[in-house]
Design an enzyme around this catalytic site. Structure first.
Site, PDB file in Angstrom:
ATOM      1  N   HIS A  60       3.554  -4.993   3.941  1.00  0.00           N
ATOM      2  CA  HIS A  60       3.317  -5.545   4.987  1.00  0.00           C
ATOM      3  C   HIS A  60       2.859  -7.116   5.162  1.00  0.00           C
ATOM      4  O   HIS A  60       2.219  -7.329   4.025  1.00  0.00           O
ATOM      5  CB  HIS A  60       2.413  -4.969   6.152  1.00  0.00           C
ATOM      6  N   ASP A 119      -4.829 -10.829  -0.191  1.00  0.00           N
ATOM      7  CA  ASP A 119      -3.554 -11.438   0.152  1.00  0.00           C
ATOM      8  C   ASP A 119      -2.779 -11.095  -1.341  1.00  0.00           C
ATOM      9  O   ASP A 119      -3.257 -11.571  -2.579  1.00  0.00           O
ATOM     10  CB  ASP A 119      -3.795 -12.958   0.201  1.00  0.00           C
ATOM     11  N   HIS A 120      -1.688 -10.566  -1.146  1.00  0.00           N
ATOM     12  CA  HIS A 120      -0.590 -10.490  -2.527  1.00  0.00           C
ATOM     13  C   HIS A 120      -1.167  -9.426  -3.455  1.00  0.00           C
ATOM     14  O   HIS A 120      -1.139  -9.599  -4.584  1.00  0.00           O
ATOM     15  CB  HIS A 120      -0.080 -11.785  -2.974  1.00  0.00           C
ATOM     16  N   CYS A 155       5.497   6.517   4.394  1.00  0.00           N
ATOM     17  CA  CYS A 155       4.324   5.937   4.088  1.00  0.00           C
ATOM     18  C   CYS A 155       4.021   6.445   2.678  1.00  0.00           C
ATOM     19  O   CYS A 155       3.060   5.904   1.873  1.00  0.00           O
ATOM     20  CB  CYS A 155       3.384   5.578   4.905  1.00  0.00           C
ATOM     21  N   HIS A 207       4.831   0.163  -0.367  1.00  0.00           N
ATOM     22  CA  HIS A 207       5.408  -0.917   0.416  1.00  0.00           C
ATOM     23  C   HIS A 207       4.662  -1.662   0.974  1.00  0.00           C
ATOM     24  O   HIS A 207       3.409  -1.860   0.712  1.00  0.00           O
ATOM     25  CB  HIS A 207       6.319  -0.120   1.606  1.00  0.00           C
ATOM     26  N   GLU A 248      -0.849  -4.417  11.488  1.00  0.00           N
ATOM     27  CA  GLU A 248       0.037  -4.218  10.307  1.00  0.00           C
ATOM     28  C   GLU A 248       1.424  -4.544  10.740  1.00  0.00           C
ATOM     29  O   GLU A 248       1.998  -4.958   9.879  1.00  0.00           O
ATOM     30  CB  GLU A 248      -0.131  -2.574  10.189  1.00  0.00           C
ATOM     31  N   HIS A 298       0.854  -1.235  -0.110  1.00  0.00           N
ATOM     32  CA  HIS A 298      -0.050   0.179   0.004  1.00  0.00           C
ATOM     33  C   HIS A 298       0.807   1.064   0.053  1.00  0.00           C
ATOM     34  O   HIS A 298       2.103   1.358   0.219  1.00  0.00           O
ATOM     35  CB  HIS A 298      -1.023   0.058   1.224  1.00  0.00           C
TER      36      HIS A 298
END
Lengths: 143, 151
Positions: free
Chosen positions: A41, A79-80, A33, A39, A124, A14
């Site tokens: 998590h 996811d991904h 951010c 980037h 996170e 994100h």
């Protein structure tokens, strides 16, 4: 009442950027951010359902059903993925931990038919998380 | 995109964990030497001992639509750094923190002192604090806010 919690993990990228802010303001408010390339998590999601155990099965709800709901509603969506661009529910929102947790609450709440969604906790990082609860008196007195 | 009405049905809290290492000694001047030893056991060792404490801070508030945040983490981190980590980390709680010159620095009292210091955070509402003294014991305090423990 019994609380049941299931945990899943997903990885996503994100970035934080408000198009109404100037570039300087974006950098000041969002810091690193705001990197335009994003980037990522490893998110950990804990979903807690409250209810009475069924007298026949002894279950608040069937964990297999909850696992399937989490797979369909959360894993397949997030996811991904790059949360800003690939999750329509987050369009127009800054994908902070608070906002993602709220979206997950709204996705899961109508799908959980046995018991009631009590808490969504989204980590996170191990040191940063957001909790969502039902607003109002429901769920009170149970942690 | 979620509407404000949908969001109104959900209460959101921001949780942040911090870490500090400190020493303490459990000893009450109101008790005799024997009683102190009986009640506090090895925690009454006159030279003190230490822990790696984990502090969990729970804040509630409206999510600002412009930032997506209940509170800007840089602001919260700076505040906790100033109010808690600077004065507590790598310190003797008994000797270096004024509140524990008199109160016994049990983790119950550490929770209360941390809550007192953090409740003045201007950008969000402090719901509760949780302090983990070791991986096997932790304590929570929500001040006189009954809702803080309803979750």
């Amino acid at each position: 009442m019994v609380l049941l919690t299931r945990k899943i993990e997903f990885a996503a990228s994100h970035l934080y950027h408000n198009p109404h802010f100037s570039p300087e303001e974006n950098r000041r408010v969002f810091g690193k951010c705001n990197n335009p390339h994003g980037h990522g998590h490893n998110y950990t999601l804990e979903v807690t359902v409250a209810g009475e155990p069924d007298p026949v099965t002894g279950m608040v709800l069937d964990l297999k059903d909850l696992k399937e709901i989490l797979e369909r509603e959360v894993m397949q969506r997030m996811d991904h993925r790059f949360l800003n661009y690939e999750v329509p529910e987050l369009a127009g929102q800054i994908p902070t931990c608070e906002n993602i947790a709220c979206v997950i609450w709204q996705l899961l709440d109508p799908k959980i038919k046995q018991g009631k969604l009590h808490r969504v906790r989204l980590y996170e990082t191990p040191d940063l998380f957001a909790d969502c609860y039902r607003n109002g008196s429901e769920g009170a007195n149970a942690r | 995109m979620s509407s404000d009405a949908q969001k109104g049905a959900v209460k959101t809290e921001l949780g942040r964990r911090y870490h500090f290492a400190a020493s303490h000694r459990l000893h009450s001047p109101a008790l005799s030497a024997e009683e102190n030893c009986r009640i506090y056991g090895k925690c009454n060792n006159p030279f003190g001992h230490g822990h790696n404490y984990v502090l969990e801070v729970l804040m509630s508030g409206k999510i600002d639509p412009a930032t997506g945040m209940i509170a800007n983490l840089a602001d919260l981190d700076g505040f906790v750094e100033r109010e808690i980590l600077d004065p507590f980390d790598h310190k003797s709680l008994n000797k270096d923190v004024a509140a524990f010159n008199t109160a016994v620095p049990t983790t119950e009292n550490v929770c209360i002192e941390i809550f007192r210091r953090l409740k003045t955070f201007p950008n969000a509402k402090l719901e509760r604090v949780r302090v983990q003294e070791t991986s096997n014991n932790s304590f929570e305090y929500a001040g006189d806010n009954p809702e803080g423990f309803e979750r």
